[in-house]
Every structure is written in structure tokens, then in C-alpha cells.
Design a protein around this motif. Sequence first.
Motif, PDB file in Angstrom:
ATOM      1  N   ASP A 174      15.117  -2.621  -5.997  1.00 46.64           N
ATOM      2  CA  ASP A 174      14.968  -2.773  -7.442  1.00 46.64           C
ATOM      3  C   ASP A 174      13.485  -2.658  -7.783  1.00 46.64           C
ATOM      4  O   ASP A 174      12.672  -3.499  -7.362  1.00 46.64           O
ATOM      5  N   GLU A 233      12.008  -3.213 -10.493  1.00 44.84           N
ATOM      6  CA  GLU A 233      11.541  -4.234 -11.423  1.00 44.84           C
ATOM      7  C   GLU A 233      11.434  -5.611 -10.766  1.00 44.84           C
ATOM      8  O   GLU A 233      11.068  -6.569 -11.435  1.00 44.84           O
ATOM      9  N   GLU A 234      11.751  -5.722  -9.494  1.00 43.22           N
ATOM     10  CA  GLU A 234      11.658  -7.001  -8.793  1.00 43.22           C
ATOM     11  C   GLU A 234      10.280  -7.125  -8.149  1.00 43.22           C
ATOM     12  O   GLU A 234       9.844  -6.257  -7.388  1.00 43.22           O
ATOM     13  N   ASP A 253       7.285  -8.093  -5.729  1.00 45.26           N
ATOM     14  CA  ASP A 253       7.165  -8.223  -4.273  1.00 45.26           C
ATOM     15  C   ASP A 253       5.720  -8.572  -3.964  1.00 45.26           C
ATOM     16  O   ASP A 253       4.862  -7.687  -3.840  1.00 45.26           O
ATOM     17  N   ARG A 288       9.411 -14.081  -9.983  1.00 43.95           N
ATOM     18  CA  ARG A 288      10.404 -13.148 -10.505  1.00 43.95           C
ATOM     19  C   ARG A 288      10.073 -12.876 -11.971  1.00 43.95           C
ATOM     20  O   ARG A 288       9.648 -13.778 -12.691  1.00 43.95           O
ATOM     21  N   HIS A 313      11.361 -11.249 -15.812  1.00 40.52           N
ATOM     22  CA  HIS A 313      12.546 -10.965 -16.618  1.00 40.52           C
ATOM     23  C   HIS A 313      12.083 -10.484 -17.991  1.00 40.52           C
ATOM     24  O   HIS A 313      11.199 -11.093 -18.603  1.00 40.52           O
ATOM     25  N   ALA A 321       7.546  -3.727  -8.573  1.00 41.60           N
ATOM     26  CA  ALA A 321       7.751  -3.662  -7.128  1.00 41.60           C
ATOM     27  C   ALA A 321       6.534  -3.164  -6.388  1.00 41.60           C
ATOM     28  O   ALA A 321       6.373  -3.439  -5.193  1.00 41.60           O
TER      29      ALA A 321
END
Length: 496
Positions: free
Chosen positions: A103, A105-106, A108, A117, A119, A317
Motif C-alpha cells: 500500500d 499510502e501506508e 514505513d 499511520r 489517514h 510509503a
Amino acid sequence: MSTPVRYGSWSVDRGATFGGLGVGTWVGAAASGIPVFAALGAQRWALAAAWTPLWAAAVVLLAVPVRGRTPLRWTWDAGHRLIGSVLGWTSWQARAATGSVEDLEEADLPGVLSGIRTHDGPPFGPLLARPVVVSDDRERTWAVVARIAHPGIGLSEAGTRARLGHGLAELLESAATGELVSSVVLQVRTVPDDGAERTAWQVANRRPDAPALAQAVTDELAEIMTAAGVRHEAFVTVVVPERRVARLAKEAGGGTDGRARVLYGVMSEFEARLLGGVGCTAVTWLDSPGLAAAVRTGFAPGDRARLTTEEPGLPMAVAGPSSAPPPERRHYEHDAWQSVTCTVLLPDKGAVMGALAPVLVPTTAGERRSVSVSFEPISHTRADRMIGGESMNSELTNEIRRRGGFRVRAVHRQEAARVEGRDVRFAEGNALVRVGVAAAVTVPGTWSISDYGRRLESSITSSGFKPLRLDLAQDTGFAAACVPLGVGLPRRRGVR
């Protein structure tokens, strides 16, 4: 010409202690002396004499600080670091470097940022923007980040500076009164100007048929301005713990959107006060690409020009470094860069507004300076308990000195007056705020980081403050000083 206001009504955050030592330290010191007292009670003088040096050594290990930590704490922290290095816990590599991203958009990120995280929140404001909401699974907090623009105070008169300081105090008092915000982090990063915006404007507006002399003069001026210019980036991060927002979020619809709606109310209040009393000229709540760019330039300052001209939509990411080796004891390496972070200890004599300005001045092109100030408003009930404990401790300590025939020195009287003044201001309605300051310098990996670390410490000292290098915690200090995600300084007491 009026005299600048000197701020200095702070004290060491020690809670309810006696003689500068915590309850646990007193209990440990007393417990280690039990064999001595038992031997004295049994009139075994030789055994008591043999145990006395051991008791003194135990007291030194428990109570005598060395660069901010006791010897026992140094041993404990060094042991943790050694175990983590042997077991491979301190090595990190991004999923994007191995091609295993699922993903984009996550987030790392390494170290203490691994629980971050992001959102996309519901539409906010008249332009229906979607600010990014940052959750920290490790600390169980929620945060929003804003990029701010401020004209600065370099040419401001003393009255203007006092008004701006009063505006900041009002903002923090409103946060303490609402009892929702746990910390407000102000971060300023200073880098030599890379000329990215100017180059992009010239590419879009330069005429190919312009006279050769005009083009040569323009290129020479651009080179001179780029070499002499310094760029400032300022961010404000508002952090709210899960335990405070959970009930309100449930009433607002629950889930991430419910928490975002609660944070939007806080954002509106903060934006009004930042544009008002604090004196900001612009407040922009970052969306996901904007936050990713801010995080990426925190780890790699040299990527700013590329992000400005080529990659406006950087995914989260790939916002972090590609790899981070085990952190060194006195500095932190991240990709082709390395950083040194120091905490800034506040002076007893106080400081005027703008005293930390020399810390933000790079000493050479390619060096990045960053300073983060974390304000943690304390609730009224807890502040009342803390101030009451400090007042009782101060009075009891001075009374013991008088009855013991010891002289009450000027520093003791000054501390008692400071505690009394804090009690008076708190009774008048002022808030109690915990403050932490972290400063960092970032340079390319081929430069001598030890030299630039000494330059940073010299800048802090020349500003009237005292630096304290975050040995064994450089990775956490870097995250607090350079990355606008609301991560605070390392804590030893575990109190939130």
C-alpha cells in the motif's frame, strides 16, 4: 526604548520530591543501607565499617547524575542497546527498497516512528481540503500537522515581542483549559536555499529571445542569492491522546472520521489563535502528499528541490529512508545523511524571546539545523497537585536548613520565591506547561559529524543555554527534532 521581557519562571520537572531526589531513589538508598544499620544495632563495628563503602557506592549509583542520567541508568540503557544490537532489533530497511510495498499510502518509518499511520480525513474548511490525520499505534495518539508562515521577530520591538509571547501563552492556556490536547510541537528547520522555486519560475517564465547580457546577469544574481539565502520551514503539530478523544469521537460518528471531526474543532481554534495573537501570516494543514514531503525532507534535506520540481505527489510509503543502520552512540545515520541531536537545558537566569536564533543559523552551505519545542499543557488538577508539592518541598527544605544551623543561601531564597510566584500565577488562572527543546544538525554522510555536533553545541552555549547530547537515543532525538509527526523526547518515567 523598552527593555525586552526575560522569561525564566520555569523549574526542573521533578514532581513531588524531597531534596531533589525522587521517592524511588530515597527508598533504594535507604534499603541499601539496611546492612549498615543492622550491624550498628548489633554493635558489630567491623562489619558496619566494611559495609559503609558499599553503601556509599550504591548511593552514588542511584543518586548522582552524570550527563543527565545516574550511573545505574547508564548501565541499564547501555545493556538494552547492546542486547538490541546483538539480536538485530536496531537494523531497519524500508519495504520500498526490497520491492515489497503493498500500500503506497501506508507509512514505513524506522524506530519510534514505526507505529505511525496516516489517514485522509473528511473534507475540511471552505475549500473542502482533506488534511491527513496521523495516528501513533505505539503511543495511542492522534495528531494533525500544519505548515505555518511567520514574519519572524528579528526586527520587532520589545512591545511587539511581548504581545506575540502573550499570544502564544493564550494558545497554550486554551489547550490546557480544554484538557484535550496533550502536546503542541513547534518545529523550525533551517537550510541553505537551494533555489528550487526560483529555478521553476525561471523555466516557466524565461524568454528564449531575451538578450544574452540580461540572461547572464540573471544567472549570476541567481547564483549569488542561492549561495547567501537561507530557507526556513515551520510546522505546528497538535497531538491528542486516544483516551481523551475516544468518547467525543464516538459521539461524532466513531472510527477515524469521528476522531478527525473532533480534531477539526481543535484545528479551527488553533488556526484562529495562530493567525491572531501568535502573528502567523498563513496556516496550511497538510494533506497526505504535503506531509510525505515534509517527512522526506526531514530525513533527506537534499531531496527538497526534486520534490518541488518533479514529484509533487510523493506517497507516504517512500517518505522515510531506504535503510537505517543501528544508531551510533552519539549520532544517527539515515541514508546518505547523518545527524546529531541535543536537548537544550533552560538557564536559571531566564532568556529573552529569540535567544535560540543562533542555533538555527547554518555554519556552512549544505548543513541543516532544526529546533523543536514541545509544549505539554498540564491539567488544572494535576498542576495544582504539582505546585502544592513543590511549595511544601521548598518550605520543608528551608526549615530543615534553618533548624540544622545551616545557612539559607541566595539560590535557596531565589528558588523559594520562584515557587511562590508560580503559585500566585496559577491562582490567577495561568496554566502550567511542560516544555522540552531538542536541536539537531544534519549534514551529508561524507562530512565529519563530530565536528558539526560540536558546532551545534557551541551555538547552543553561545545562546545562553546548555546542551545535553542524547547519547544512546540519537534515533529518537532525531525523530523529535527533525520530523513533524508529534513524537516527543525520550521519556524515562513513562508518564503521559
